[in-house]
Design a protein around this motif. Structure first.
Motif, PDB file in Angstrom:
ATOM      1  N   ARG A 117      -2.084  -1.416   6.481  1.00 44.99           N
ATOM      2  CA  ARG A 117      -2.921  -3.024   6.915  1.00 44.99           C
ATOM      3  C   ARG A 117      -3.476  -3.802   5.891  1.00 44.99           C
ATOM      4  N   ARG A 118      -3.151  -5.118   5.697  1.00 43.11           N
ATOM      5  CA  ARG A 118      -3.540  -6.429   5.412  1.00 43.11           C
ATOM      6  C   ARG A 118      -3.627  -6.550   3.193  1.00 43.11           C
ATOM      7  N   ASP A 119      -2.461  -5.192   2.758  1.00 41.20           N
ATOM      8  CA  ASP A 119      -2.302  -4.778   1.349  1.00 41.20           C
ATOM      9  C   ASP A 119      -2.925  -4.212   0.786  1.00 41.20           C
ATOM     10  N   GLU A 120      -3.816  -3.361   1.513  1.00 43.97           N
ATOM     11  CA  GLU A 120      -5.406  -2.879   1.210  1.00 43.97           C
ATOM     12  C   GLU A 120      -4.714  -1.462   0.268  1.00 43.97           C
ATOM     13  N   TYR A 121      -5.182  -1.181  -0.938  1.00 44.58           N
ATOM     14  CA  TYR A 121      -5.175  -0.269  -1.984  1.00 44.58           C
ATOM     15  C   TYR A 121      -6.559  -0.007  -2.428  1.00 44.58           C
ATOM     16  N   TRP A 122      -6.577   0.827  -2.807  1.00 45.95           N
ATOM     17  CA  TRP A 122      -7.399   2.328  -3.889  1.00 45.95           C
ATOM     18  C   TRP A 122      -7.300   2.803  -5.134  1.00 45.95           C
ATOM     19  N   LEU A 123      -7.679   2.888  -6.201  1.00 50.53           N
ATOM     20  CA  LEU A 123      -7.276   3.566  -7.575  1.00 50.53           C
ATOM     21  C   LEU A 123      -8.655   4.060  -7.586  1.00 50.53           C
ATOM     22  N   ARG A 124      -7.976   5.006  -8.225  1.00 49.15           N
ATOM     23  CA  ARG A 124      -9.775   5.725  -9.121  1.00 49.15           C
ATOM     24  C   ARG A 124      -8.457   6.395  -9.917  1.00 49.15           C
ATOM     25  N   LEU A 125      -9.622   6.671 -11.592  1.00 47.31           N
ATOM     26  CA  LEU A 125      -9.014   7.268 -12.731  1.00 47.31           C
ATOM     27  C   LEU A 125     -10.605   8.026 -13.287  1.00 47.31           C
ATOM     28  N   ARG A 126     -10.493   9.139 -13.577  1.00 49.57           N
ATOM     29  CA  ARG A 126     -11.719  10.073 -13.883  1.00 49.57           C
ATOM     30  C   ARG A 126     -11.195  11.086 -15.033  1.00 49.57           C
TER      31      ARG A 126
END
Length: 173
Positions: free
Chosen positions: A118-127
């Motif tokens: 949907r709508r080129d949605e992205y999420w990234l987390r570095l921890r």
């Protein structure tokens, strides 16, 4: 756009203690943000839920998982912005890669990367987290996300509590 994450509660795969296998993953989140839109200043609140099936592999120094699933997001805008693509309830396919590895003794580096249809949605987390020898682990994280309309980034401190021998944890950030 100024996102303010409020709730982010993943349920870790039950199979992380095994060498490899199929897993289920569930995720609940809530996000609030504001932007200047067609009707002026718009306050947005979005709830999301995901359910996915995946495959995980683990070693003594780390683990990794790939999962495919469905995501439901419901976004309320005040005042309503008819031109916003994120408004209302929307379903999407979801792909997520995640993993964690000990990079030096006592320090673990983890990452999650996800995309939706949907709508080129992205999420990234570095921890990066430091195991203190107790059930507490302090650390730092970087989070980035966005879609075809917006992008956001944040960096902050993290404190995790995971009792020895348990499969659950609580994370404050």
């Amino acid at each position: 756009v100024r996102p303010r994450p409020e709730i982010c509660a993943p349920v870790p795969p039950a199979a992380r203690g095994r060498q490899r296998g199929l897993v289920q993953r569930y995720w609940l989140d809530h996000l609030g943000y504001a932007y200047d839109g067609g009707p002026g200043r718009v306050e947005a609140r979005a709830w999301g839920a995901e359910a996915a099936l995946g495959y995980t592999g683990a070693t003594a120094s780390g683990w990794g998982t790939v999962s495919l699933g469905l995501r439901l997001t419901d976004t309320t805008l005040a005042p309503d912005d008819p031109g916003a693509g994120a408004r209302g309830s929307q379903f999407a396919g979801h792909l997520q890669l995640e993993g964690e590895r000990e990079w030096v003794p006592g320090w673990r580096l983890g990452a999650i990367a996800s995309v939706t249809t949907r709508r080129d949605e992205y999420w990234l987390r570095l921890r990066s987290m430091h195991r203190t020898g107790s059930a507490w682990s302090p650390g730092v994280e970087f989070v980035a996300g966005g879609n075809s309309e917006t992008r956001s980034r944040a960096i902050g401190l993290v404190l995790a509590f995971r009792p020895t021998g348990r499969s659950w944890s609580v994370v404050l950030k």
